[in-house]
Design a protein around this motif. Structure first.
Motif, PDB file in Angstrom:
ATOM      1  N   GLY A   1      -7.346 -48.170  51.924  1.00  0.00           N
ATOM      2  CA  GLY A   1      -7.583 -49.598  51.675  1.00  0.00           C
ATOM      3  C   GLY A   1      -6.567 -50.446  52.423  1.00  0.00           C
TER       4      GLY A   1
ATOM      5  N   LYS B   1     -12.540 -47.956  42.793  1.00  0.00           N
ATOM      6  CA  LYS B   1     -12.808 -49.212  43.489  1.00  0.00           C
ATOM      7  C   LYS B   1     -11.607 -50.151  43.423  1.00  0.00           C
ATOM      8  CE  LYS B   1     -16.548 -50.070  41.041  1.00  0.00           C
ATOM      9  NZ  LYS B   1     -16.466 -48.848  40.210  1.00  0.00           N
ATOM     10  N   THR B   2     -10.999 -50.213  42.256  1.00  0.00           N
ATOM     11  CA  THR B   2      -9.854 -51.112  42.118  1.00  0.00           C
ATOM     12  C   THR B   2      -8.636 -50.565  42.856  1.00  0.00           C
ATOM     13  OG1 THR B   2     -10.699 -52.049  40.062  1.00  0.00           O
ATOM     14  CG2 THR B   2      -8.334 -52.261  40.450  1.00  0.00           C
TER      15      THR B   2
ATOM     16  N   THR C   1      -9.133 -51.529  46.335  1.00  0.00           N
ATOM     17  CA  THR C   1      -8.918 -52.978  46.462  1.00  0.00           C
ATOM     18  C   THR C   1      -7.431 -53.321  46.468  1.00  0.00           C
ATOM     19  OG1 THR C   1     -11.010 -53.410  45.344  1.00  0.00           O
ATOM     20  CG2 THR C   1      -9.417 -55.207  45.373  1.00  0.00           C
TER      21      THR C   1
ATOM     22  N   SER D   1      -8.557 -55.549  38.094  1.00  0.00           N
ATOM     23  CA  SER D   1      -9.955 -55.971  38.104  1.00  0.00           C
ATOM     24  C   SER D   1     -10.102 -57.277  37.328  1.00  0.00           C
ATOM     25  CB  SER D   1     -10.845 -54.891  37.492  1.00  0.00           C
ATOM     26  OG  SER D   1     -11.598 -54.299  38.501  1.00  0.00           O
TER      27      SER D   1
ATOM     28  N   HIS E   1     -11.276 -61.574  45.299  1.00  0.00           N
ATOM     29  CA  HIS E   1     -11.644 -60.302  44.678  1.00  0.00           C
ATOM     30  C   HIS E   1     -12.674 -60.533  43.576  1.00  0.00           C
ATOM     31  CE1 HIS E   1     -10.228 -56.628  42.096  1.00  0.00           C
ATOM     32  NE2 HIS E   1     -11.393 -56.403  42.686  1.00  0.00           N
TER      33      HIS E   1
ATOM     34  N   ASP F   1     -15.403 -58.954  40.851  1.00  0.00           N
ATOM     35  CA  ASP F   1     -15.916 -57.787  40.136  1.00  0.00           C
ATOM     36  C   ASP F   1     -17.115 -58.295  39.346  1.00  0.00           C
ATOM     37  OD1 ASP F   1     -16.554 -55.736  38.359  1.00  0.00           O
ATOM     38  OD2 ASP F   1     -14.494 -55.012  38.319  1.00  0.00           O
TER      39      ASP F   1
ATOM     40  N   MET G   1     -13.822 -59.309  48.750  1.00  0.00           N
ATOM     41  CA  MET G   1     -14.075 -57.938  48.295  1.00  0.00           C
ATOM     42  C   MET G   1     -14.932 -58.030  47.033  1.00  0.00           C
ATOM     43  SD  MET G   1     -13.531 -54.714  48.380  1.00  0.00           S
ATOM     44  CE  MET G   1     -12.078 -54.193  49.262  1.00  0.00           C
TER      45      MET G   1
ATOM     46  N   GLU H   1     -16.552 -55.779  44.044  1.00  0.00           N
ATOM     47  CA  GLU H   1     -16.821 -54.536  43.316  1.00  0.00           C
ATOM     48  C   GLU H   1     -18.183 -54.650  42.637  1.00  0.00           C
ATOM     49  OE1 GLU H   1     -13.695 -52.662  41.010  1.00  0.00           O
ATOM     50  OE2 GLU H   1     -12.180 -53.945  41.923  1.00  0.00           O
TER      51      GLU H   1
END
Ligand code: ADP
Ligand code: MG
Length: 144
Positions: A15, A38-39, A42, A57, A75, A77, A103, A105
């Motif tokens: 990442g 995923k986090t 990130t 998240s 970010h 989510d 980004m 998620e």
């Protein structure tokens, strides 16, 4: 491009590489089950952008904005999103088509409003290869 990682640190590092190379307006999406990393990925991207604030998240806010890096970092989510109207309400277009790095998620939940070009990152486990094994596929997507 496919990469195998064997620890959270390796996923973070991948990442970070993406974050170092990220350009203004780039949209990255993350696909993968709960707890797949995923986090972690990130957090690596954020580090690569030079963000020093802790990144977690954004469970209750859909989007979290970080301004202290080389580029703004948005970010998302969207795991808990009800419908696309919620995305309209937060003005997602200002983020997706702005000068920062986005980004997302759980991007598969908002597929209809993803931009024409984005980079998809898919993370998968394979328990036969160990508990900490992850297969990470990075692919440029052009919607038609
Ligand atoms: P998600 O955001 O996809 O729900 P998280 O990033 O919050 O998942 O959590 C991933 C969990 O998996 C963390 O506890 C992390 O330590 C663990 N983990 C184990 N191996 C890996 C790996 N190779 N890459 C990423 N995370 C890993
Ligand atoms: Mg997460």
């Amino acid at each position: 491009m496919q990469i195998e990682t064997f620890s959270p640190e390796e996923t973070f590092e991948l990442g970070r590489q993406i974050g170092r190379e990220a350009k203004p307006g780039e949209v990255l999406t993350l696909i993968g089950d709960l707890g797949v990393g995923k986090t972690v990925f990130t957090q690596g991207v954020a580090a690569g952008l030079g963000i020093e604030e802790p990144v977690s998240s954004p469970t209750f806010t859909i989007v979290q904005v970080y301004e202290d890096g080389r580029l703004p970092f948005y970010h998302f989510d969207v795991y808990r999103i009800g419908d696309l109207e919620e995305m309209e309400e937060i003005g997602y277009e200002d983020y997706f088509y702005g000068g920062g790095v986005t980004m997302i998620e759980w991007a598969n939940l908002i597929e209809d409003i993803l931009p024409e070009i984005y980079r998809e990152i898919r993370i998968e486990k394979n328990l036969e290869k160990g508990f900490d094994y992850r297969l990470i596929t990075i692919e440029e997507v052009h919607r038609s």
